[in-house]
Design an enzyme around this catalytic site. Structure first.
Site, PDB file in Angstrom:
ATOM      1  N   THR A 113      -4.456   5.891   7.191  1.00 23.93           N
ATOM      2  CA  THR A 113      -5.357   4.880   6.628  1.00 23.93           C
ATOM      3  C   THR A 113      -4.839   3.482   6.959  1.00 23.93           C
ATOM      4  O   THR A 113      -5.243   2.511   6.335  1.00 23.93           O
ATOM      5  CB  THR A 113      -5.481   5.031   5.097  1.00 23.93           C
ATOM      6  OG1 THR A 113      -4.171   4.972   4.505  1.00 23.93           O
ATOM      7  CG2 THR A 113      -6.158   6.337   4.718  1.00 23.93           C
ATOM      8  N   GLY A 114      -3.918   3.408   7.943  1.00 26.69           N
ATOM      9  CA  GLY A 114      -3.341   2.118   8.332  1.00 26.69           C
ATOM     10  C   GLY A 114      -4.124   1.479   9.466  1.00 26.69           C
ATOM     11  O   GLY A 114      -5.117   0.792   9.250  1.00 26.69           O
ATOM     12  N   ARG A 115      -3.692   1.727  10.695  1.00 23.27           N
ATOM     13  CA  ARG A 115      -4.376   1.251  11.891  1.00 23.27           C
ATOM     14  C   ARG A 115      -4.371   2.371  12.921  1.00 23.27           C
ATOM     15  O   ARG A 115      -3.380   3.106  13.054  1.00 23.27           O
ATOM     16  CB  ARG A 115      -3.701   0.000  12.471  1.00 23.27           C
ATOM     17  CG  ARG A 115      -3.915  -1.263  11.648  1.00 23.27           C
ATOM     18  CD  ARG A 115      -5.375  -1.724  11.684  1.00 23.27           C
ATOM     19  NE  ARG A 115      -5.599  -2.990  10.986  1.00 23.27           N
ATOM     20  CZ  ARG A 115      -5.874  -3.116   9.710  1.00 23.27           C
ATOM     21  NH1 ARG A 115      -5.938  -2.016   8.954  1.00 23.27           N
ATOM     22  NH2 ARG A 115      -6.077  -4.290   9.159  1.00 23.27           N
ATOM     23  N   HIS A 146     -13.130   3.799   8.621  1.00 18.69           N
ATOM     24  CA  HIS A 146     -12.348   2.632   8.171  1.00 18.69           C
ATOM     25  C   HIS A 146     -12.910   2.103   6.845  1.00 18.69           C
ATOM     26  O   HIS A 146     -13.220   0.922   6.696  1.00 18.69           O
ATOM     27  CB  HIS A 146     -12.378   1.531   9.240  1.00 18.69           C
ATOM     28  CG  HIS A 146     -11.206   0.599   9.163  1.00 18.69           C
ATOM     29  ND1 HIS A 146     -10.654   0.010  10.275  1.00 18.69           N
ATOM     30  CD2 HIS A 146     -10.481   0.134   8.112  1.00 18.69           C
ATOM     31  CE1 HIS A 146      -9.651  -0.774   9.917  1.00 18.69           C
ATOM     32  NE2 HIS A 146      -9.525  -0.706   8.608  1.00 18.69           N
ATOM     33  N   THR A 147     -12.986   2.996   5.891  1.00 22.00           N
ATOM     34  CA  THR A 147     -13.623   2.672   4.614  1.00 22.00           C
ATOM     35  C   THR A 147     -12.672   2.700   3.434  1.00 22.00           C
ATOM     36  O   THR A 147     -13.079   2.444   2.301  1.00 22.00           O
ATOM     37  CB  THR A 147     -14.795   3.650   4.362  1.00 22.00           C
ATOM     38  OG1 THR A 147     -15.594   3.192   3.278  1.00 22.00           O
ATOM     39  CG2 THR A 147     -14.278   5.052   4.051  1.00 22.00           C
ATOM     40  N   ALA A 148     -11.387   2.995   3.669  1.00 18.77           N
ATOM     41  CA  ALA A 148     -10.449   3.154   2.561  1.00 18.77           C
ATOM     42  C   ALA A 148     -10.369   1.911   1.677  1.00 18.77           C
ATOM     43  O   ALA A 148     -10.216   2.009   0.460  1.00 18.77           O
ATOM     44  CB  ALA A 148      -9.055   3.509   3.091  1.00 18.77           C
ATOM     45  N   TYR A 149     -10.471   0.740   2.284  1.00 20.68           N
ATOM     46  CA  TYR A 149     -10.339  -0.520   1.527  1.00 20.68           C
ATOM     47  C   TYR A 149     -11.581  -0.837   0.706  1.00 20.68           C
ATOM     48  O   TYR A 149     -11.535  -1.698  -0.185  1.00 20.68           O
ATOM     49  CB  TYR A 149     -10.109  -1.682   2.506  1.00 20.68           C
ATOM     50  CG  TYR A 149     -11.382  -2.118   3.198  1.00 20.68           C
ATOM     51  CD1 TYR A 149     -12.119  -3.209   2.722  1.00 20.68           C
ATOM     52  CD2 TYR A 149     -11.902  -1.416   4.285  1.00 20.68           C
ATOM     53  CE1 TYR A 149     -13.305  -3.595   3.325  1.00 20.68           C
ATOM     54  CE2 TYR A 149     -13.077  -1.794   4.887  1.00 20.68           C
ATOM     55  CZ  TYR A 149     -13.773  -2.886   4.414  1.00 20.68           C
ATOM     56  OH  TYR A 149     -14.967  -3.250   5.010  1.00 20.68           O
ATOM     57  N   GLU A 191     -11.792   2.499  17.797  1.00 23.84           N
ATOM     58  CA  GLU A 191     -12.900   2.595  16.841  1.00 23.84           C
ATOM     59  C   GLU A 191     -13.888   1.444  16.960  1.00 23.84           C
ATOM     60  O   GLU A 191     -15.041   1.554  16.528  1.00 23.84           O
ATOM     61  CB  GLU A 191     -12.354   2.621  15.407  1.00 23.84           C
ATOM     62  CG  GLU A 191     -11.718   1.317  14.965  1.00 23.84           C
ATOM     63  CD  GLU A 191     -11.130   1.383  13.568  1.00 23.84           C
ATOM     64  OE1 GLU A 191     -11.414   0.483  12.770  1.00 23.84           O
ATOM     65  OE2 GLU A 191     -10.376   2.328  13.266  1.00 23.84           O
ATOM     66  N   ILE A 238       0.829  -1.204   0.000  1.00 25.23           N
ATOM     67  CA  ILE A 238       0.000   0.000   0.000  1.00 25.23           C
ATOM     68  C   ILE A 238       0.862   1.253   0.000  1.00 25.23           C
ATOM     69  O   ILE A 238       0.639   2.185  -0.781  1.00 25.23           O
ATOM     70  CB  ILE A 238      -0.970  -0.010   1.189  1.00 25.23           C
ATOM     71  CG1 ILE A 238      -2.015  -1.122   1.024  1.00 25.23           C
ATOM     72  CG2 ILE A 238      -1.655   1.347   1.338  1.00 25.23           C
ATOM     73  CD1 ILE A 238      -2.920  -1.319   2.211  1.00 25.23           C
TER      74      ILE A 238
END
Length: 335
Positions: free
Chosen positions: A242-244, A305-308, A273, A170
């Site tokens: 956008t990782g953790r 948490h929607t990037a994926y 979260e 990524i």
């Protein structure tokens, strides 16, 4: 003789692999049904998350596919083991929602999946652009029919230095996209894996106008961006995650944002979260004071948490999970 040929063919066909697919929402369920026949699996699909109570749904299957949205505690893993589960495929890159070591101790092999890094990479650049152009304030104003410009003009990426922490699939994809903006790119990782200017972490945080986090979450990377490093960042700099969530010291970030030292942040993940992201909380009290404080700030973008979450990445994750289960059952799985 000819009347027996269909029966003989059926007998020679390999049996389909039985898989219980947990935490499966409609979009994923449709993919499971479409891919199952091609991969030679027979899925039992449920919207239920894995828990001690729902483990019985996997009785009769050795393989389960699970989502990442709900934490799986050790009691649930033990319950899966007791009904005969020996392999768990999580439809995610990370395994932070369960304890693979404990799963192994009760006889369950845990494996993650691979999916296109483009989903998260695209989203990361989107957040960068939104952050440096002050888009939260722009959208809020126009939604309220206030069409004046922001007080301060935005910035262009070509004028900025972007520091990428973590250059796996990524992070490398983010770097590839940033090249098109002609910005200066710095990188930090335990090993160089992308064509970039690798520097020590303290150099990266001091010289970057934007710091973006893409390293896996481990004991060594928890709070990789902590108070001391945030204090070293340029005044007006931006943080993208956008990782953790736990890669970032949220309290330290809040202090820097509320004091006006940083220019803003865009966070698709957040410490704590769990239980809030992916839930409809419109009529609920948000227990996370950090989340509510961040959302009040005009220069902080939060997404759940929607990037994926793209059609391509979702298809990759489901297909890889089903294939991993099939390979484990067939004895062709490789550790």
């Amino acid at each position: 003789m000819t009347s027996l040929e269909p029966a003989r063919s059926a007998a020679q066909a390999p049996p389909a692999t039985g898989i219980t697919v947990y935490d499966c929402e409609p979009a994923e369920a449709e993919l499971v049904r479409r891919l199952a026949r091609r991969l030679g699996v027979e899925p039992v699909v449920t919207t239920a998350a894995v828990s001690e109570a729902s483990a019985e749904l996997a009785a009769g299957t050795r393989c389960v596919s699970v989502g990442h949205k709900t934490p799986i505690d050790n009691a649930a893993l033990l319950a899966l083991s007791r009904v005969g589960v020996r392999y768990l495929s999580t439809r995610s890159i990370g395994c932070n929602h369960l304890d693979p070591a404990y799963a192994k101790s009760v006889g369950i092999t845990v494996e993650n999946v691979a999916y296109s890094p483009d989903s998260v990479a695209d989203y990361t650049v989107l957040l960068m652009l939104m952050a440096v152009r002050g888009m939260k304030s722009v959208v809020r104003r126009t939604d309220a029919h206030d069409y004046r410009l922001n007080e301060a003009p935005g910035k262009e990426l070509r004028d900025l230095t972007v520091g990428v922490i973590g250059t796996g699939r990524i992070g490398a994809a983010v770097i590839e996209r940033l090249r098109g903006f002609c910005c200066r790119i710095l990188a930090h990782d335990v090993r160089a894996a992308a064509c970039a200017d690798y520097v020590p972490l303290d150099v990266l945080v001091r010289e970057s106008d934007i710091v973006t986090l893409h390293t896996p979450l481990t004991a060594d990377t928890r709070w990789i961006l902590h108070h001391g490093q945030i204090e070293q960042m340029k005044p007006g700099a931006f943080v993208i995650n956008t990782g953790r969530g736990p890669l970032l010291d949220t309290d330290a970030l809040l202090f820097a944002l509320e004091s006006g030292r940083l220019g803003g942040a865009a966070l698709d993940v957040l410490e704590g979260e769990e239980g809030t992201f992916y839930a409809d909380c419109r009529d609920k009290l948000i227990e996370s004071t950090a989340l509510t404080r961040l959302q009040r700030l005009p220069n902080v973008l939060i997404s759940p948490h929607t990037a994926y979450y793209t059609d391509h990445a979702l298809s990759d994750a489901v297909e890889d999970s089903l294939r991993n289960c099939r390979n484990f059952e067939n004895g062709t799985h490789h550790e």
